[in-house]
Write a protein that holds these residues in place. Structure first.
Motif, mmCIF file in Angstrom:
data_model
loop_
_atom_site.group_PDB
_atom_site.id
_atom_site.type_symbol
_atom_site.label_atom_id
_atom_site.label_comp_id
_atom_site.label_asym_id
_atom_site.label_seq_id
_atom_site.Cartn_x
_atom_site.Cartn_y
_atom_site.Cartn_z
ATOM 1 N N VAL A 5 0.835 -1.207 0.000
ATOM 2 C CA VAL A 5 0.000 0.000 0.000
ATOM 3 C C VAL A 5 0.865 1.250 0.000
ATOM 4 O O VAL A 5 0.648 2.186 -0.789
ATOM 5 N N LEU A 12 2.721 1.635 -3.448
ATOM 6 C CA LEU A 12 1.850 2.060 -4.542
ATOM 7 C C LEU A 12 1.467 3.528 -4.421
ATOM 8 O O LEU A 12 1.367 4.242 -5.432
ATOM 9 N N GLU A 13 1.244 3.995 -3.199
ATOM 10 C CA GLU A 13 0.918 5.414 -3.032
ATOM 11 C C GLU A 13 2.148 6.289 -3.240
ATOM 12 O O GLU A 13 2.041 7.407 -3.748
ATOM 13 N N ALA A 71 -1.421 4.042 -7.209
ATOM 14 C CA ALA A 71 -2.617 3.556 -6.515
ATOM 15 C C ALA A 71 -3.896 3.921 -7.262
ATOM 16 O O ALA A 71 -4.783 3.078 -7.453
ATOM 17 N N GLU A 72 -4.017 5.173 -7.679
ATOM 18 C CA GLU A 72 -5.254 5.630 -8.312
ATOM 19 C C GLU A 72 -5.436 5.073 -9.718
ATOM 20 O O GLU A 72 -6.524 5.195 -10.293
ATOM 21 N N LEU A 93 -5.055 1.863 -10.503
ATOM 22 C CA LEU A 93 -5.491 0.469 -10.436
ATOM 23 C C LEU A 93 -6.981 0.363 -10.734
ATOM 24 O O LEU A 93 -7.760 1.270 -10.404
ATOM 25 N N SER A 111 -11.439 0.471 -6.513
ATOM 26 C CA SER A 111 -11.625 1.636 -5.660
ATOM 27 C C SER A 111 -10.560 1.590 -4.563
ATOM 28 O O SER A 111 -10.673 0.823 -3.615
ATOM 29 N N TRP A 112 -9.529 2.428 -4.715
ATOM 30 C CA TRP A 112 -8.390 2.370 -3.805
ATOM 31 C C TRP A 112 -8.790 2.717 -2.370
ATOM 32 O O TRP A 112 -8.359 2.080 -1.418
ATOM 33 N N GLN A 113 -9.643 3.729 -2.210
ATOM 34 C CA GLN A 113 -10.049 4.124 -0.861
ATOM 35 C C GLN A 113 -10.864 3.014 -0.198
ATOM 36 O O GLN A 113 -10.722 2.757 1.001
ATOM 37 N N PHE A 150 -10.553 -0.169 -0.864
ATOM 38 C CA PHE A 150 -9.612 -1.257 -0.574
ATOM 39 C C PHE A 150 -8.814 -0.965 0.699
ATOM 40 O O PHE A 150 -8.702 -1.822 1.579
ATOM 41 N N THR A 151 -8.250 0.235 0.810
ATOM 42 C CA THR A 151 -7.435 0.550 1.979
ATOM 43 C C THR A 151 -8.284 0.618 3.247
ATOM 44 O O THR A 151 -7.826 0.225 4.326
ATOM 45 N N ILE A 161 -15.210 -2.883 -3.794
ATOM 46 C CA ILE A 161 -13.808 -2.637 -4.131
ATOM 47 C C ILE A 161 -13.607 -2.659 -5.640
ATOM 48 O O ILE A 161 -12.820 -1.875 -6.192
#
Length: 295
Positions: free
Chosen positions: A61, A64-65, A70-71, A73, A76-78, A80-81, A204
């Motif tokens: 995580v 990727l950020e 991250a964005e 992929l 939905s990254w938010q 997922f995290t 996700i």
């Protein structure tokens, strides 16, 4: 093809600092246990898996950020995290209870248990780090955000995790084979787990909002059904599980009879925990669907 753009600010933000402590503390926990090689049997394996899993995913995580991927992929990254931080907090919390309760008494009875105590402390601090992330990413009242960052979304992760714990304990007891009532309870746990997990995966994968159904009202309807199903399970499971049985006395945790009793009792409490979670989920979902007005 997505372009990489370094984002060093992600490392010094409050969220980035919390993730740094997650990585450091989980790595320290499993390193202490690995050095002392004190992770035998299923409980030790679970503890090592939890620390290593959370360590690896947190590094992914952060990486990727940091590189700005991250964005890009296809998810939905938010969401997922948010789901991962909630899951990791629950896993680490469970491990912080299970590991010391199993390994510290056995080790301290014969020799020093400093490694086990230090690993437990690191695990507890690691849980706090993940809990901080859950708090930082949780959607505030009236805020437009991802579903899994909201209270109902976080409860979905909790409900799925508790169901997994129930499955692990039900597998120990094997008592559901004896009574149709217990088989009904197992069916309730499976049905609710599958639907809840499907909701998480579709969210996700950015697929939930595209379904041709009124989403918020459908979630309310599912929560009503889940509450009704869990009410029956919370009543039927203890009635049939403890029928014509008493707690072994003395109860040696290593004996099969005592382990079965403890597992049945654990399923009973977890059933009530999930019932309460679905009731709270229903309240919040109903508020989002019928009370909250768009700004």
């Amino acid at each position: 093809m997505p372009t990489l753009k370094l984002n060093p600010r992600s490392l010094i933000s409050p969220l980035g600092i919390a993730r740094f402590f997650q990585i450091l503390l989980s790595c320290t926990a499993f390193s202490l246990v690995a050095v002392h090689q004190d992770y035998y049997d299923a409980y030790g394996t679970w503890s090592m898996f939890t620390w290593c899993f959370c360590f690896v995913v947190s590094i992914v995580v952060v990486a990727l950020e940091l590189i700005g991927l991250a964005e890009s992929l296809p998810l939905s990254w938010q969401d997922f995290t948010s789901a991962f931080s909630m899951l990791a907090a629950l896993m680490i919390f469970t491990t912080s209870i299970v590991y010391p309760s199993v390994f510290i008494p056995n080790r301290c009875a014969s020799e020093r248990c400093s490694y086990e105590a230090a690993a437990t402390a690191m695990s507890c601090f690691c849980f706090l780090a993940y809990a901080v992330e859950v708090g930082l990413t949780r959607a505030k009242e009236g805020e437009v955000s991802s579903f899994l960052a909201s209270v109902p979304g976080l409860l979905k992760v909790f409900e799925a995790y508790v169901a997994c714990l129930i499955f692990s304990l039900v597998d120990v007891t094997k008592s559901y084979r004896s009574y149709p009532g217990l088989q009904w309870c197992l069916a309730v746990y499976c049905i609710c787990f599958i639907i809840t997990l499907l909701i998480i995966i579709l969210t996700i994968g950015r697929c939930l909002a595209s379904l041709p159904i009124p989403l918020e009202k459908t979630l309310v309807g599912y929560n009503v059904l889940a509450v009704l199903l869990y009410v029956t399970a919370a009543i039927i499971w203890p009635i049939y599980s403890f029928r014509n049985t008493t707690r072994p006395s003395p109860c040696n945790p290593l004996s099969p009879a005592c382990a079965r009793w403890n597992s049945q009792l654990g399923v009973t409490f977890l059933s009530f925990f999930n019932l309460i979670a679905y009731i709270v989920d229903l309240v919040y979902s109903s508020k989002m669907a019928f009370v909250t007005t768009p700004a």
